[in-house]
Design an enzyme around this catalytic site. Structure first.
Site, PDB file in Angstrom:
ATOM      1  CG  ASP A  83      -1.882  -1.148   1.261  1.00  0.00           C
ATOM      2  OD1 ASP A  83      -2.227  -1.636   0.176  1.00  0.00           O
ATOM      3  OD2 ASP A  83      -2.271  -1.569   2.366  1.00  0.00           O
ATOM      4  CE  LYS A  84      -0.171   8.544  -0.572  1.00  0.00           C
ATOM      5  NZ  LYS A  84      -1.229   9.483  -0.159  1.00  0.00           N
TER       6      LYS A  84
END
Length: 301
Positions: A137-138
């Site tokens: 994820d970011k």
């Protein structure tokens, strides 16, 4: 720009997603599901599930939004390359960086940085994620393996599917544990009440996470999580499921939490077999500074 299709069922039979993917060549069953989720497919002016069995006389309306093609621009993002050979790159992704371009994130992604670093990246089916075989994820930091050619991509994807590689994460989570370790085996799918979130879903995909408590603090703990499968948001959803959501998680965590730049989750260790030599490669990287400082604060009490 929109593309509209009208279809009247005559002798076609079976599931809605299967029929539409056959009738409209450019649509896969996954894309049909997305269009259904976005109310872009109506059967007799009503929304139906992908599993709906079509009947003779059914009137089906399909609206396909034309997306702007993503222009993959190489960018000098000073990537932290941990290892590289003719087949693979191992990169330490910083927290806050998106892995590949998508709507709303056309640039400044890991892929943009990789394209600046090398022209040798394996093709991807979608075209916008060259070299990418798995994601984090970011706001998760840490190690990713990237394929430089099709042979490497197939090998790495096979290792992920057969669970022969190694992926260990460090996470700061809420709460006090009664056990030192455990196994979470709970299927993950889209949250039926919020399509942007994942959730424990009996109709979801098999998902298994192993965890070990490394340090217990007052109201928080440092845990090691080992992935057996790699579902979207797996660690975040599984830890919330057992009552220990990740600290700083804006989606699955409580409002009152540790301050940071999103969830305190770091892909610390990555191991896999080199696609050509079959030699075992293993890498580890330290947590980012913001994670380390929060850890020291918790240790001081």
């Amino acid at each position: 720009m929109e593309e509209k299709h009208s279809l009247t069922i005559t002798d076609q039979s079976g599931r809605l997603d299967k029929v539409l993917s056959k009738e409209i060549e450019k649509l896969s069953r996954t894309q049909v599901q997305e269009l259904i989720d976005n109310n872009n497919i109506l059967v007799n002016s009503k929304k139906e599930k992908a599993s709906y069995k079509v009947k003779s006389g059914d009137q089906i309306e399909v609206v396909i939004s034309q997306k702007e093609p993503l222009n993959l621009e190489p960018e000098d993002l000073h990537l932290d390359i941990i290892y590289e050979d003719d087949d693979v790159i191992v990169v330490n992704k910083p927290q806050g960086m998106v892995v590949h371009p998508a709507a709303g994130h056309p640039n400044h992604t890991l892929v943009n940085g990789l394209l600046y670093h090398t022209k040798d990246l394996a093709d991807s089916e979608e075209g916008f994620r060259p070299g990418i075989v798995h994601r984090i994820d970011k706001d998760t930091s840490g190690l990713l393996m990237v394929a430089k050619n099709d042979h490497a991509r197939q090998s790495l994807e096979k290792q992920l599917a057969s669970k022969t590689n190694k992926r260990e994460y460090l996470a700061l989570v809420h709460g006090n544990f009664k056990t030192k370790s455990g196994k979470i085996d709970a299927p993950i799918g889209r949250n039926p009440n919020n399509r942007k979130q994942m959730a424990i879903n009996p109709n979801g995909k098999n998902a298994v996470t192993h965890f070990e408590v490394l340090e217990q603090f007052k109201d928080y703990a440092l845990v090691k999580c080992i992935l057996e499968t790699g579902r979207t948001h797996q660690i975040r959803v599984h830890m919330k499921y057992i009552g220990h959501p990740l600290a700083g998680d804006p989606v699955y965590g409580p409002k009152k939490t540790l301050k940071g730049n999103g969830q305190f989750l770091h892909a610390k260790t990555l191991g896999f077999y080199q696609p050509t030599s079959d030699k075992w490669l293993e890498f580890s990287v330290d947590v980012p500074e913001i994670f380390q400082k929060q850890l020291e604060k918790l240790r001081r009490g």
